[in-house]
Write a protein that holds these residues in place. Structure first.
Motif, PDB file in Angstrom:
ATOM      1  N   ASP A  82       0.816  -1.216   0.000  1.00 30.46           N
ATOM      2  CA  ASP A  82       0.000   0.000   0.000  1.00 30.46           C
ATOM      3  C   ASP A  82       0.849   1.266   0.000  1.00 30.46           C
ATOM      4  OD1 ASP A  82      -1.991  -1.914   0.293  1.00 30.46           O
ATOM      5  OD2 ASP A  82      -2.236  -1.569   2.436  1.00 30.46           O
ATOM      6  N   ASN A  83       2.032   1.186  -0.571  1.00 34.33           N
ATOM      7  CA  ASN A  83       2.878   2.368  -0.746  1.00 34.33           C
ATOM      8  C   ASN A  83       3.894   2.089  -1.840  1.00 34.33           C
ATOM      9  OD1 ASN A  83       5.703   1.748   0.618  1.00 34.33           O
ATOM     10  ND2 ASN A  83       4.146   0.916   1.997  1.00 34.33           N
ATOM     11  N   ILE A  94       1.434   3.937 -17.867  1.00 35.35           N
ATOM     12  CA  ILE A  94       1.559   5.066 -16.947  1.00 35.35           C
ATOM     13  C   ILE A  94       3.032   5.414 -16.798  1.00 35.35           C
ATOM     14  CG2 ILE A  94       1.140   5.859 -14.588  1.00 35.35           C
ATOM     15  CD1 ILE A  94      -1.195   3.830 -14.493  1.00 35.35           C
ATOM     16  N   PRO A  95       3.454   6.625 -17.119  1.00 39.35           N
ATOM     17  CA  PRO A  95       4.884   6.948 -17.112  1.00 39.35           C
ATOM     18  C   PRO A  95       5.476   7.206 -15.739  1.00 39.35           C
ATOM     19  CG  PRO A  95       3.609   8.838 -17.861  1.00 39.35           C
ATOM     20  CD  PRO A  95       2.642   7.702 -17.720  1.00 39.35           C
ATOM     21  N   ASN A  96       4.656   7.576 -14.769  1.00 43.59           N
ATOM     22  CA  ASN A  96       5.150   7.935 -13.452  1.00 43.59           C
ATOM     23  C   ASN A  96       5.288   6.686 -12.581  1.00 43.59           C
ATOM     24  OD1 ASN A  96       4.481   8.618 -10.482  1.00 43.59           O
ATOM     25  ND2 ASN A  96       5.074  10.611 -11.321  1.00 43.59           N
ATOM     26  N   TYR A  97       6.464   6.476 -11.956  1.00 40.13           N
ATOM     27  CA  TYR A  97       6.700   5.251 -11.192  1.00 40.13           C
ATOM     28  C   TYR A  97       5.657   5.028 -10.099  1.00 40.13           C
ATOM     29  CZ  TYR A  97       8.330   2.156  -7.558  1.00 40.13           C
ATOM     30  OH  TYR A  97       8.369   1.158  -6.615  1.00 40.13           O
ATOM     31  N   SER A  98       5.455   6.006  -9.230  1.00 41.38           N
ATOM     32  CA  SER A  98       4.596   5.772  -8.078  1.00 41.38           C
ATOM     33  C   SER A  98       3.144   5.538  -8.474  1.00 41.38           C
ATOM     34  CB  SER A  98       4.703   6.926  -7.078  1.00 41.38           C
ATOM     35  OG  SER A  98       4.364   8.151  -7.677  1.00 41.38           O
ATOM     36  N   GLU A  99       2.689   6.193  -9.546  1.00 42.46           N
ATOM     37  CA  GLU A  99       1.336   5.934 -10.038  1.00 42.46           C
ATOM     38  C   GLU A  99       1.250   4.532 -10.626  1.00 42.46           C
ATOM     39  OE1 GLU A  99       0.486   9.120 -12.763  1.00 42.46           O
ATOM     40  OE2 GLU A  99      -0.650  10.184 -11.233  1.00 42.46           O
ATOM     41  N   MET A 100       2.242   4.157 -11.430  1.00 38.30           N
ATOM     42  CA  MET A 100       2.251   2.813 -11.999  1.00 38.30           C
ATOM     43  C   MET A 100       2.257   1.770 -10.896  1.00 38.30           C
ATOM     44  SD  MET A 100       4.442   0.047 -12.446  1.00 38.30           S
ATOM     45  CE  MET A 100       6.066   0.777 -12.207  1.00 38.30           C
ATOM     46  N   PRO A 128      14.321   3.158 -20.403  1.00 43.34           N
ATOM     47  CA  PRO A 128      15.379   2.771 -19.469  1.00 43.34           C
ATOM     48  C   PRO A 128      16.244   3.917 -18.975  1.00 43.34           C
ATOM     49  CG  PRO A 128      15.869   2.008 -21.700  1.00 43.34           C
ATOM     50  CD  PRO A 128      14.459   2.491 -21.699  1.00 43.34           C
ATOM     51  N   ASN A 129      16.471   4.924 -19.808  1.00 46.77           N
ATOM     52  CA  ASN A 129      17.329   6.023 -19.376  1.00 46.77           C
ATOM     53  C   ASN A 129      16.773   6.740 -18.160  1.00 46.77           C
ATOM     54  OD1 ASN A 129      19.202   5.564 -21.390  1.00 46.77           O
ATOM     55  ND2 ASN A 129      18.178   6.933 -22.842  1.00 46.77           N
ATOM     56  N   THR A 130      15.452   6.779 -18.061  1.00 44.98           N
ATOM     57  CA  THR A 130      14.812   7.426 -16.919  1.00 44.98           C
ATOM     58  C   THR A 130      14.441   6.430 -15.838  1.00 44.98           C
ATOM     59  OG1 THR A 130      13.889   9.160 -18.329  1.00 44.98           O
ATOM     60  CG2 THR A 130      12.835   8.817 -16.187  1.00 44.98           C
ATOM     61  N   ARG A 131      13.838   5.314 -16.214  1.00 41.42           N
ATOM     62  CA  ARG A 131      13.195   4.429 -15.250  1.00 41.42           C
ATOM     63  C   ARG A 131      14.150   3.501 -14.510  1.00 41.42           C
ATOM     64  NH1 ARG A 131       7.849   3.060 -19.025  1.00 41.42           N
ATOM     65  NH2 ARG A 131       7.130   5.253 -19.126  1.00 41.42           N
ATOM     66  N   LEU A 132      15.362   3.362 -15.009  1.00 45.02           N
ATOM     67  CA  LEU A 132      16.359   2.599 -14.268  1.00 45.02           C
ATOM     68  C   LEU A 132      17.142   3.488 -13.304  1.00 45.02           C
ATOM     69  CD1 LEU A 132      17.862   0.304 -17.068  1.00 45.02           C
ATOM     70  CD2 LEU A 132      16.122  -0.283 -15.373  1.00 45.02           C
ATOM     71  N   ASN A 133      16.998   4.783 -13.464  1.00 48.68           N
ATOM     72  CA  ASN A 133      17.857   5.717 -12.746  1.00 48.68           C
ATOM     73  C   ASN A 133      17.124   6.630 -11.782  1.00 48.68           C
ATOM     74  OD1 ASN A 133      19.941   4.718 -14.334  1.00 48.68           O
ATOM     75  ND2 ASN A 133      19.572   6.226 -15.936  1.00 48.68           N
ATOM     76  N   SER A 134      15.840   6.417 -11.557  1.00 49.40           N
ATOM     77  CA  SER A 134      15.098   7.315 -10.684  1.00 49.40           C
ATOM     78  C   SER A 134      13.936   6.589 -10.042  1.00 49.40           C
ATOM     79  CB  SER A 134      14.592   8.530 -11.474  1.00 49.40           C
ATOM     80  OG  SER A 134      13.661   8.115 -12.462  1.00 49.40           O
ATOM     81  N   ILE A 135      13.467   7.157  -8.947  1.00 50.01           N
ATOM     82  CA  ILE A 135      12.282   6.623  -8.273  1.00 50.01           C
ATOM     83  C   ILE A 135      11.580   7.788  -7.593  1.00 50.01           C
ATOM     84  CG2 ILE A 135      13.392   6.119  -6.027  1.00 50.01           C
ATOM     85  CD1 ILE A 135      11.752   3.427  -6.135  1.00 50.01           C
ATOM     86  N   ASN A 136      10.279   7.670  -7.384  1.00 48.38           N
ATOM     87  CA  ASN A 136       9.533   8.685  -6.653  1.00 48.38           C
ATOM     88  C   ASN A 136       8.444   8.007  -5.840  1.00 48.38           C
ATOM     89  OD1 ASN A 136       7.745   7.998  -8.692  1.00 48.38           O
ATOM     90  ND2 ASN A 136       7.008  10.084  -8.984  1.00 48.38           N
ATOM     91  N   GLY A 137       7.646   8.799  -5.152  1.00 46.88           N
ATOM     92  CA  GLY A 137       6.623   8.255  -4.279  1.00 46.88           C
ATOM     93  C   GLY A 137       7.077   8.262  -2.834  1.00 46.88           C
ATOM     94  N   ASN A 138       6.219   7.765  -1.964  1.00 49.23           N
ATOM     95  CA  ASN A 138       6.472   7.783  -0.522  1.00 49.23           C
ATOM     96  C   ASN A 138       6.432   6.392   0.069  1.00 49.23           C
ATOM     97  OD1 ASN A 138       6.491  10.569  -0.689  1.00 49.23           O
ATOM     98  ND2 ASN A 138       4.351  10.775  -0.030  1.00 49.23           N
ATOM     99  N   ASP A 139       7.099   6.224   1.217  1.00 46.22           N
ATOM    100  CA  ASP A 139       6.995   4.974   1.948  1.00 46.22           C
ATOM    101  C   ASP A 139       5.764   5.004   2.856  1.00 46.22           C
ATOM    102  OD1 ASP A 139       7.605   6.429   4.246  1.00 46.22           O
ATOM    103  OD2 ASP A 139       9.634   5.639   4.443  1.00 46.22           O
ATOM    104  N   LYS A 140       5.628   3.991   3.687  1.00 45.69           N
ATOM    105  CA  LYS A 140       4.442   3.858   4.540  1.00 45.69           C
ATOM    106  C   LYS A 140       4.256   5.063   5.455  1.00 45.69           C
ATOM    107  CE  LYS A 140       1.055   1.564   6.561  1.00 45.69           C
ATOM    108  NZ  LYS A 140      -0.194   1.191   5.858  1.00 45.69           N
ATOM    109  N   ASN A 141       5.360   5.672   5.858  1.00 40.76           N
ATOM    110  CA  ASN A 141       5.298   6.786   6.798  1.00 40.76           C
ATOM    111  C   ASN A 141       5.251   8.144   6.120  1.00 40.76           C
ATOM    112  OD1 ASN A 141       5.462   5.044   9.094  1.00 40.76           O
ATOM    113  ND2 ASN A 141       7.646   4.798   8.662  1.00 40.76           N
ATOM    114  N   GLY A 142       5.122   8.144   4.791  1.00 45.21           N
ATOM    115  CA  GLY A 142       5.039   9.396   4.062  1.00 45.21           C
ATOM    116  C   GLY A 142       6.373  10.005   3.707  1.00 45.21           C
TER     117      GLY A 142
END
Length: 374
Positions: free
Chosen positions: A158-159, A266-272, A323-337
């Motif tokens: 759930d995160n 979906i291009p955004n990691y955390s949304e995907m 791959p140039n973007t998605r192997l080298n970055s991450i976004n979103g939050n963990d369980k604690n925000g």
């Protein structure tokens, strides 16, 4: 009282748990009633996914415009409290390390019968080995993994940490299988999107391999894991129970190749990651049901690894889309925000060394060094 071979595999587990096995002909504990299983609650219907894609102006990868599929699309409801903050800081740092000869994970239907038997026998090898003692009340080495998952469930579901943590968890399972039970084949995954609505007719759930699925929440009595007693679960509690399945084709029928392609559009990691967890990930767990529906203790059913290798394959394919973007970055939050960055740790509580997210973003990295058949 008579005990099955599977019961004998528990070894000290019966003593650790303090629970007696019921006096049944097979020596198998009863299943957890379906209404007592704490199920995955992040479940997103396909229509909700399509609605979200319409609003984002996205199309399926085959070029079909989604707003033509849902011409009367209504504004989406407010996102649940479980949805990650997609506006969190996007951390970008180059990841250059790759391996020269990655292991190739093979789709189940391309796996030879010899490989299938070797793989499932290796799992039973782990189930016959003593627990480490670091994860009570695990009754065998395999249940060390189940107990770890139970311990961290609330932190890695759930995160946005969901996909990266489970990626490393499957790798740790594979590494233990190889180092402690001599497994020397490719790790399998199962293309669930090609088996939509017909899990029960697959060789996966045959008496030769994983055993029956459509058994209404009762104990699995055929296949490689027949008459197995488990010590971990239900939920965050622990009592001896049998490996059970329910089988729900209304869930597995939602799990299609088009749905996976839609999530991966979906291009955004955390949304995907949010939609991946709530759609094909959830449908698989709930569709197999029984032990597998247990959000905390689902690895007690060894089908868990086929399923999460599939989830990881879909994640890897999404990364391959850019791959140039998605192997080298991450976004979103963990369980604690807290925002995820590439330096956030992925913990295995001593089963294997902890790693940073950057170490496992690329499946071809020196740490992981694997890829998928397709």
């Amino acid at each position: 009282m008579r005990f099955s071979i599977a019961t004998a595999l528990l070894g000290p587990a019966i003593l650790v748990s303090g629970a007696a096995i019921p006096d049944t002909p097979e020596g198998v504990a009863p299943p957890v009633p379906l209404n007592e299983i704490p199920k995955h609650t992040m479940v997103i219907e396909p229509e909700q996914l399509l609605q979200a894609l319409v609003e984002k102006g996205l199309a399926l990868t085959n070029g079909t415009i989604l707003d033509k599929l849902i011409p009367s699309a209504k504004p989406a409801a407010s996102k649940s409290n479980n949805e990650v903050n997609v506006n969190a800081v996007d951390d970008e740092v180059s990841i250059a390390a790759t391996c020269n000869n990655p292991r190739v994970r093979i789709e189940w239907d391309s796996y030879s019968n010899d490989d299938k038997n070797a793989y499932l026998n290796a799992i039973n090898c782990l189930r016959s080995r003593p627990a480490s003692g670091s994860f009570p009340p695990a009754g065998n080495r395999y249940e060390d993994l189940v107990r770890l998952h139970q311990q961290v469930t609330d932190q890695v579901h759930d995160n946005a940490k969901f996909l990266v943590w489970h990626r490393y968890f499957v790798w740790v399972f594979e590494d233990i299988l190889r180092s402690e039970c001599g497994f020397d084949r490719a790790l399998p995954w199962w293309d669930e999107g090609r088996n939509t609505g017909r899990f029960a007719s697959s060789s996966v759930f045959s008496g030769d391999f994983y055993g029956a699925i459509a058994i209404g929440g009762q104990c699995v009595t055929n296949g490689k894991f027949a008459n197995s007693n488990l010590n971990i679960g239900p939920g965050s509690s622990n009592r001896v129970q049998c490996l059970s399945r329910a089988g729900d084709s209304t869930q597995t029928s939602k799990l299609t190749e088009d749905l996976v392609r839609s999530v991966n559009a979906i291009p955004n990691y955390s949304e995907m990651a949010y939609y991946a967890e709530g759609t094909f990930h959830a449908y698989g767990h709930l569709g197999v049901g029984g032990t597998q529906a247990d959000k905390y203790a689902s690895p007690g059913d060894p089908w868990f690894w086929l399923h999460h290798a599939y989830v990881d394959r879909n994640f890897a394919n999404w990364q391959g889309g850019d791959p140039n973007t998605r192997l080298n970055s991450i976004n979103g939050n963990d369980k604690n925000g807290n925002p995820l960055t590439l330096d956030v740790m992925v913990y295995m509580n001593g089963l294997r060394p902890d790693v940073r997210i950057r170490d496992i973003m690329d499946v071809r990295s020196e740490k992981l060094c694997y890829t998928y058949q397709y």
